[in-house]
Enzyme design. Structure first.
Site, PDB file in Angstrom:
ATOM      1  N   GLU A  70      15.103  -5.872   7.193  1.00  0.00           N
ATOM      2  CA  GLU A  70      15.283  -4.743   8.118  1.00  0.00           C
ATOM      3  C   GLU A  70      13.965  -4.094   8.531  1.00  0.00           C
ATOM      4  OE1 GLU A  70      17.042  -5.252   5.394  1.00  0.00           O
ATOM      5  OE2 GLU A  70      19.190  -5.072   5.830  1.00  0.00           O
ATOM      6  N   PHE A 132      28.900   2.980  -3.703  1.00  0.00           N
ATOM      7  CA  PHE A 132      28.195   1.719  -3.554  1.00  0.00           C
ATOM      8  C   PHE A 132      27.420   1.711  -2.232  1.00  0.00           C
ATOM      9  CE2 PHE A 132      28.143  -2.773  -2.104  1.00  0.00           C
ATOM     10  CZ  PHE A 132      27.227  -3.239  -3.040  1.00  0.00           C
ATOM     11  N   GLN A 133      26.160   1.402  -2.339  1.00  0.00           N
ATOM     12  CA  GLN A 133      25.248   1.336  -1.192  1.00  0.00           C
ATOM     13  C   GLN A 133      25.150   2.648  -0.419  1.00  0.00           C
ATOM     14  OE1 GLN A 133      26.067  -2.308   1.037  1.00  0.00           O
ATOM     15  NE2 GLN A 133      24.628  -3.379  -0.315  1.00  0.00           N
ATOM     16  N   LYS A 182      31.176   5.170   8.013  1.00  0.00           N
ATOM     17  CA  LYS A 182      32.004   4.016   8.344  1.00  0.00           C
ATOM     18  C   LYS A 182      33.342   4.432   8.962  1.00  0.00           C
ATOM     19  CE  LYS A 182      33.491  -0.418   6.430  1.00  0.00           C
ATOM     20  NZ  LYS A 182      33.526  -1.283   5.237  1.00  0.00           N
ATOM     21  N   MET A 495     -10.062  -6.638   3.981  1.00  0.00           N
ATOM     22  CA  MET A 495     -10.579  -5.289   4.196  1.00  0.00           C
ATOM     23  C   MET A 495     -10.726  -4.542   2.875  1.00  0.00           C
ATOM     24  SD  MET A 495     -11.856  -3.290   6.264  1.00  0.00           S
ATOM     25  CE  MET A 495     -11.472  -3.440   8.011  1.00  0.00           C
TER      26      MET A 495
HETATM   27  C1  LIG Z   1       1.774  -2.522   3.578  1.00  0.00           C
HETATM   28  C2  LIG Z   1       0.345  -2.319   3.257  1.00  0.00           C
HETATM   29  N1  LIG Z   1      -0.102  -2.468   1.988  1.00  0.00           N
HETATM   30  C3  LIG Z   1      -1.411  -2.302   1.711  1.00  0.00           C
HETATM   31  C4  LIG Z   1      -2.302  -2.002   2.692  1.00  0.00           C
HETATM   32  C5  LIG Z   1      -3.778  -1.799   2.366  1.00  0.00           C
HETATM   33  N2  LIG Z   1      -4.584  -2.800   3.069  1.00  0.00           N
HETATM   34  C6  LIG Z   1      -5.245  -2.536   4.222  1.00  0.00           C
HETATM   35  S1  LIG Z   1      -6.035  -3.859   4.841  1.00  0.00           S
HETATM   36  C7  LIG Z   1      -5.562  -4.813   3.538  1.00  0.00           C
HETATM   37  C8  LIG Z   1      -5.970  -6.229   3.452  1.00  0.00           C
HETATM   38  C9  LIG Z   1      -5.281  -7.089   4.407  1.00  0.00           C
HETATM   39  O1  LIG Z   1      -5.544  -8.417   4.074  1.00  0.00           O
HETATM   40  P1  LIG Z   1      -5.278  -9.563   5.109  1.00  0.00           P
HETATM   41  O2  LIG Z   1      -3.921  -9.420   5.683  1.00  0.00           O
HETATM   42  O3  LIG Z   1      -5.593 -10.882   4.483  1.00  0.00           O
HETATM   43  O4  LIG Z   1      -6.293  -9.241   6.281  1.00  0.00           O
HETATM   44  P2  LIG Z   1      -7.891  -9.315   6.247  1.00  0.00           P
HETATM   45  O5  LIG Z   1      -8.403  -7.952   5.934  1.00  0.00           O
HETATM   46  O6  LIG Z   1      -8.288 -10.295   5.213  1.00  0.00           O
HETATM   47  O7  LIG Z   1      -8.266  -9.728   7.628  1.00  0.00           O
HETATM   48  C10 LIG Z   1      -4.790  -4.082   2.647  1.00  0.00           C
HETATM   49  C11 LIG Z   1      -4.233  -4.612   1.391  1.00  0.00           C
HETATM   50  C12 LIG Z   1      -1.797  -1.825   3.997  1.00  0.00           C
HETATM   51  N3  LIG Z   1      -2.569  -1.505   5.025  1.00  0.00           N
HETATM   52  N4  LIG Z   1      -0.477  -2.030   4.253  1.00  0.00           N
END
Ligand SMILES: Cc1ncc(C[n+]2csc(CCOP(=O)(O)OP(=O)(O)O)c2C)c(N)n1
Ligand SMILES: [Mg+2]
Lengths: 596, 186
Positions: A70, A132-133, A182, A495
């Site tokens: 979702e 439930f749910q 519902k 990042m």
């Molecule tokens: C849902 C979520 N969890 C954690 C983060 C923290 N976060 C920001 S950038 C990143 C790394 C993303 O890695 P990747 O998708 O491999 O992209 P890259 O930076 O390597 O290009 C993380 C963990 C986030 N932005 N969103």
């Protein structure tokens, strides 16, 4: 692409009283709002509505896209909405279905995207019993919605549906959730849709005061070093044309926010590209050096301002903004022009003197030249690096006469895309700016492709984020969509690894990320793909992707340990940035690599 | 500084939650919050005391206006207004102290609303300052239990907020126009 704002309730439908079940009312309301597409996932509490959908799907009036999670239904509705300017609709069942929506709704709300979410709820006699749910969906989603409703009586349903679309769409767009018990879906009642909406206190389009526009013009006309900081509001109000007129008439350079990319073509000599944390040094220096800062349709997010008390410290600030509450929230402007940019910009334009600001522009060009010299893209690099991939992606998509939409995920690749892809139009980049939601790209790309089947849609995701929502490859196949997927596979949550490298002494905790064989994975879904390991393979594979009729996935196995520069450390002023290191090679985590 | 804000809102389930949720989420410092009916059926009235500077107060007003069910908001800090609070204070008594406590109450025009062998309940109405100082006087006797309503406020005569009159008028018109049961219901 023009945004159809304030779309009228579609005529041609009977608006007078008719007998319907609550379930039918949901779909009838959607039809009257001009909605013919919903993204959803069924379950017990929304089953009556799904059952009624058969009739509307049967004759092709409403198409339902079955998602695999979702969260992705919300992202798809978001992608659809960003690509069209219309309200995106997602549907989920009670409890886990509804709570799964939350991340997607929060993402849309943060970026002012109009989305209506419809959720099933347990029957009214079970409300509050931990049935439930059952979950308190209105309570859970309240902080991430513009407004939400729990519908416990069939009599309320038609007006609630109409208000939901009205609130989501009007003024600064946002998310509205309608949670329907519902038994209300099953009940029969009188449906009508000819109400006037009366929401006293809800002021979506504040009246523009002429004085504020005049005051802003007077301030700008006296400026020696004016600068525009343009945000998402330009795209939302469809005023990039007026913005360009202003820029050219008054000779004002433009920096954009991430969601403002392409507000003026990035090939324009007065475009300085994106500012902020990963904005170019010259763009951020321009912000710090300007004497009048014209902020338009943006909200001074910390990613654009850096340290607030040192942000544009010498500048007078003019803030054009629709949402009053954004004025004075982070930055107190010298002049506030409150109202719809579609009204304020045309009123502003004739009051602005023709100017060129030659000295100012020359200074900026000098700064730009300095930056260009250190830019990695100027050098031939033997290894495959993301900036090169992105720039080639731009070259490849530049040639097509299709509408191009690039959807990025969150991380290094997202910033490289904003730096090295050259955006010619507002709204061609869809990305999660405010919430920064990993996993956004694939489902949002799917939503955008559904919105415009003729468009060339590229999903650009990291290996981390892609793995958060990759199950939607199945949805892409089920809907036969030609979405192209580029995975910038650097073996890391890049990042975060970059932050660990710079601020945590290279302790890479929890950031090395294993990937499956993406080409095999795509193949399992019946999607063709290719791996790219060397710069020489980039162009041919992109050509192959474009030549392939349906979807295509490319696994770009890029150099692992390189950083996004420049970078403003959190809490630093935007001109205290870490510049690109001079070209050279250093010993890195995984061998010798470029030092940029 | 303390700011007095008044907000009017549709009297529907969950509205208090929407408002208090927003205040919490935005990290505003609220000294007191009081909800009650207003003169218009279907419209509730909330009085807030906000602790902060002018910018904070302005943000609270703006953010309140964004809550869809809120029909109007006014900052009445600089208006001539009647500010009141009601307190019920249960004070421990002995035959020796009872008279003194009752004297204090009288000076403050507070009433004794319940008496028994061990304690009595003082009902005080006034500005918060006045209530505060009465409480300080009574504290040495031993306060067993206490409840305060928080500030309520009403502007004097011509100082009535104009915006709200408008909003109420619009709402009344809306209720009669809609004719779908919704208006009457509220
Ligand atoms: C849902 C979520 N969890 C954690 C983060 C923290 N976060 C920001 S950038 C990143 C790394 C993303 O890695 P990747 O998708 O491999 O992209 P890259 O930076 O390597 O290009 C993380 C963990 C986030 N932005 N969103
Ligand atoms: Mg990665």
């Amino acid at each position: 692409m023009a945004i159809a704002k304030r779309e009228p309730t579609s005529s041609g439908y009977d608006l007078g009283p008719q007998e319907f079940t609550g379930s039918q009312m949901v779909w009838e309301a959607l039809l009257r709002e001009g909605v013919d597409l919903v993204f959803g996932h069924p379950g017990g509490a929304i089953l009556p509505a799904y059952d009624a959908l058969a009739e509307y799907e049967g004759d092709g009036r409403i198409h339902h896209v079955l998602v695999r999670h979702e969260q992705c239904a919300a992202h798809m509705a978001d992608g659809y909405a960003r690509a069209t300017g219309r309200v995106g609709v997602c549907v989920a069942t009670s409890g886990p279905g509804a709570t799964n929506l939350v991340t997607g709704l929060a993402t849309a709300q943060m970026d002012s995207v109009p989305v209506v979410a419809i959720t099933g709820q347990v029957p009214t006699n079970l409300l509050g019993t931990d049935a439930f749910q059952e979950s308190d969906v209105v309570g859970v989603t309240q902080p991430v919605c513009k407004h939400n409703y729990l519908v416990t009586e069939i009599e309320e349903l038609p007006l609630v549906m109409k208000e939901a679309f009205y609130i989501a769409r009007e003024g600064r767009p946002g998310v509205v959730l309608v949670d329907i018990c519902k038994d209300v879906q099953i009940a029969t009642g009188t449906f009508r849709y000819d109400f006037d909406i009366n929401l006293p206190g809800f002021e979506p389009w504040p009246e523009v005061t002429v004085e504020s526009v005049q005051e802003a013009a007077a301030l700008l006309n006296d400026a020696d070093r004016p600068l525009i900081l343009a945000g998402h509001g330009i795209h939302l109000s469809d005023t990039s044309r007026e913005l360009l007129q202003l820029v050219e008439k008054a000779g004002i350079p433009v920096v954009t926010t991430l969601l403002g990319t392409g507000n003026i073509p990035e090939t324009h000599p007065l475009s300085l590209g994106m500012g902020g944390m990963h904005g170019e040094a010259f763009a951020n220096r321009a912000v710090q050096a300007c004497d009048v800062l014209l902020a338009m349709g943006m909200r001074f997010d910390d990613r654009i301002t850096g340290r607030l008390d040192r942000f544009a410290a010498d500048a007078k600030v003019i803030h054009f903004e629709l949402d009053r509450a954004e004025v004075g929230k982070n930055i107190v402007p010298d002049v506030a022009v409150i109202g719809d940019l579609a009204e304020t910009l045309p009123a502003f334009l004739p009051l602005i003197r023709e100017r060129q600001h030659k000295d100012w522009v020359a200074t900026l060009d000098e700064w730009r030249a300095e930056t260009d010299e250190a830019d990695i893209i100027q050098y031939e690099v033997e290894e495959l690096i993301p900036p090169y991939v992105i720039r080639q992606l731009w070259h490849a998509t530049e040639k097509t006469d299709q509408r191009v939409i690039v959807v990025t995920d969150v991380g290094q690749h997202q910033m490289w895309e904003s730096q090295y892809y050259i955006h010619e139009q507002a709204g061609m980049l869809l990305t999660s700016g405010g919430l920064g939601t990993m996993g956004y790209a694939l489902p949002a790309a799917l939503g955008a492709q559904m919105a415009d089947p003729q468009a060339l849609v590229w999903c650009v995701a990291g290996d981390g984020g892609f793995q958060m929502t990759l199950q939607e490859l199945a949805t892409i196949q089920q809907e036969k969509l030609p979405v192209k997927v580029a995975i910038i596979n650097n073996g890391f949550l890049g990042m975060v690894r970059q932050w660990q490298q710079i601020f945590y002494d290279k302790r890479y905790v929890g950031t090395p990320v294993l990937s499956p064989d993406y080409v095999k994975l795509a193949d399992a879904y019946g999607i063709p793909g290719a791996v790219v390991r060397h710069p020489s393979e980039v162009v041919p594979v992109l050509e192959q992707a474009h030549a392939t009729e349906g979807p295509f996935l490319v696994d770009f196995q890029v150099k692992e340990e390189i950083n996004v520069y420049p970078m403003v450390a959190p809490g630093a002023a935007v001109d205290e940035l870490i510049r690109r290191p001079k070209p050279g090679y250093v010993q890195g985590y995984s061998g010798v690599q470029p030092s940029w | 500084m303390q700011y007095t804000l008044v907000a009017w809102m549709r009297d529907k389930p969950g509205v208090l939650n929407r408002v208090s949720g927003m205040l919490r989420r935005r990290n505003f410092n609220i000294d007191s919050l009081q909800v009650s009916h207003s003169e218009t059926p279907g419209i509730s009235r909330m009085t807030f005391v906000v602790d902060g500077d002018e910018r904070v107060a302005e943000q609270v007003v703006k953010q309140l206006r964004k809550v869809v069910d809120v029909t109007a908001v006014e900052d009445i800090t600089n208006r001539l207004a009647i500010l009141r609070e009601l307190a019920l204070i249960r004070v421990r008594t002995t035959p020796e102290t009872r008279g003194e406590i009752m004297q204090f109450a009288e000076i403050y025009r507070a009433q004794i609303v319940d008496v028994n062998a061990e304690n009595l309940v003082v009902q005080a109405v006034g500005t918060e300052d006045k209530v505060d100082s009465l409480i300080e006087l009574l504290r040495p006797f031993g306060i067993d239990e206490m409840v305060r309503t928080g500030r309520v406020a009403l502007c004097r005569g011509d100082e009535r907020p104009k915006r709200r009159k408008q909003a109420t008028a619009i709402f009344k018109a809306a209720a009669s126009l809609n004719g779908n049961g919704r208006g009457e219901q509220e």
